[in-house]
Each structure stands twice: as C-alpha cells, then as structure tokens.
Design a protein around this motif. Sequence first.
Motif, PDB file in Angstrom:
ATOM      1  N   HIS A  35       0.847  -1.197   0.000  1.00 28.95           N
ATOM      2  CA  HIS A  35       0.000   0.000   0.000  1.00 28.95           C
ATOM      3  C   HIS A  35       0.886   1.252   0.000  1.00 28.95           C
ATOM      4  O   HIS A  35       1.725   1.444   0.885  1.00 28.95           O
ATOM      5  CB  HIS A  35      -0.902  -0.019   1.240  1.00 28.95           C
ATOM      6  N   ASP A  37       0.974   5.333   0.005  1.00 25.41           N
ATOM      7  CA  ASP A  37       0.207   6.539   0.333  1.00 25.41           C
ATOM      8  C   ASP A  37       0.837   7.763  -0.304  1.00 25.41           C
ATOM      9  O   ASP A  37       1.948   8.149   0.042  1.00 25.41           O
ATOM     10  CB  ASP A  37       0.150   6.716   1.854  1.00 25.41           C
ATOM     11  N   HIS A  68      -2.750   4.639  -3.175  1.00 22.39           N
ATOM     12  CA  HIS A  68      -3.805   5.449  -2.560  1.00 22.39           C
ATOM     13  C   HIS A  68      -3.460   6.923  -2.759  1.00 22.39           C
ATOM     14  O   HIS A  68      -2.563   7.454  -2.105  1.00 22.39           O
ATOM     15  CB  HIS A  68      -3.870   5.065  -1.064  1.00 22.39           C
ATOM     16  N   MET A  70      -3.984  10.657  -2.319  1.00 24.86           N
ATOM     17  CA  MET A  70      -4.617  11.709  -1.521  1.00 24.86           C
ATOM     18  C   MET A  70      -4.126  13.032  -2.073  1.00 24.86           C
ATOM     19  O   MET A  70      -3.405  13.795  -1.405  1.00 24.86           O
ATOM     20  CB  MET A  70      -4.239  11.513  -0.041  1.00 24.86           C
ATOM     21  N   ASP A 177      -8.524   1.363   6.126  1.00 23.91           N
ATOM     22  CA  ASP A 177      -7.203   2.003   6.230  1.00 23.91           C
ATOM     23  C   ASP A 177      -7.178   2.983   7.392  1.00 23.91           C
ATOM     24  O   ASP A 177      -7.917   3.973   7.393  1.00 23.91           O
ATOM     25  CB  ASP A 177      -6.929   2.731   4.898  1.00 23.91           C
TER      26      ASP A 177
END
Length: 220
Positions: A35, A37, A68, A70, A177
């Motif tokens: 994962h 970020d 992911h 953001m 998450d």
Amino acid sequence: MQQPVRIAPSILSADFARLGEEVRAIDEAGADWIHVDVMDGHFVPNLTIGPAVVKALRPHSAKTFDVHLMISPVDTFLGAFAEAGADIITVHPEAGPHLHRTVQQIKSLGKKAGVSLNPATPAKMLDYVLEELDLVLVMSVNPGFGGQSFIDSQLRKIEAIRKSIDKSGKPIDLEVDGGIDAETAKRAVDAGADVLVAGTATFRGGSGQYAENIRRLRGQ
Ligand code: DX5
Ligand code: ZN
C-alpha cells in the motif's frame, strides 16, 4: 462476497532511507499487497512521494501495488502512476469534480479503480459508481498521517458497503485504512472488510518482526 483477508502494509511507516529493502522485507514476510500513500500537502496536510518513487520501488516486489492517491486535482497524475507500475489506483471523491470520469480514466489505463471515503464522507457517495469499481477503501482515520486511532463509527459504514457490494454481485474488494492493529482488524473483518491496510502495526519492531506482525493482523 467477502474474500479471504489480504494484508496491505502501508509503506508510510517504513524506513524511507531504505524503502526498496523495506518493500522486499514485507513481501518476504507475507504481505499480500504493497500500500503506497501519496499525499500532496493540499488535499491532506502532509507530503509524501510521487510516481518516481513508485517506479523505483516496482522492481522490488511482484505483488499488487495498491496506490492510494490523496491528491487534488488527481486526474492529471493518473497516467504517471499507471506508468510507474501501480496495479490499483484509488482516489477520493472530493479530489475532483467528476468521479465517474476519473474512474473511467483509471480503467482505460488498464488499472483497477478504487474509491476512498473519508470518515465524514457517506457511503451514499458510491451509489452511482459502485458497480464500476474494483475496490472501495474506507478510511478509519482522517487521511494524512500514520499512527492515528481507529474511528469506531466507520464500522457501520463498512457494514453498509458490504451489503451493497454483495447485492451488486461484483467482485469488489472492501479495504479499511487507518488505526488497524490485531484488535481493530478483527472488528473490521467482522463488519465486512476483506483488505486491511496497516502501517504502524506492520513495521513495528524492525524487519525481524514483520512476519509475526502480519500473522497477528490475520488473526493467526
Ligand atoms: C493515512 C494513510 C494510511 C496510514 C495508515 O492517511 O492512508 O495508509 O499510513 O497508518 P496506520 O496503520 O499507522 O494507521
Ligand atoms: Zn492509505
């Protein structure tokens, strides 16, 4: 249908000076996905990494890169992350004005598409896009930082989304998450989650501990 639990360590809690080594270590320790970020200091109050780092990490693991995003606006960066080697690209509905179009763009790049909901964002946001998705990510903390506490109210959201996914009959992953440890992992899975992101709980204790940490997250 809820699938067997997969563990997706968030490299946000890894040693950034040795990121390639850390990715290899969690791969060997039994992580299912990696994962990643990505934060822009604008959509969330922190800055992390961009596509160049994803590209540099790609040769270190053949496992699914779960990216992911953001960042806002997000559309202009989708191609770069696809090219860098992302397998799943997840976006927030608030990161652009046309979520449906963003999802189609991810799919047209040949990648799996995910949508992530912040703690205050209702499950209803998914009503007209769910069937297009490969993954829904429920944030159980406000995005921006590792090491925060799990927000209990998100369990109800996970339950509601599990029902919608099952009703759709589509193989959509339901990921959670933020603040995941052995105890909150069990509650999230009981509510219907089948992918668990964990940063702090994976990387604590150094690389000798990673396999044991991941086992504990699986409830073993
Ligand atoms: C938060 C990130 C998470 C975070 C999880 O914005 O999306 O992936 O790194 O960290 P822990 O597991 O430490 O809560
Ligand atoms: Zn994340």
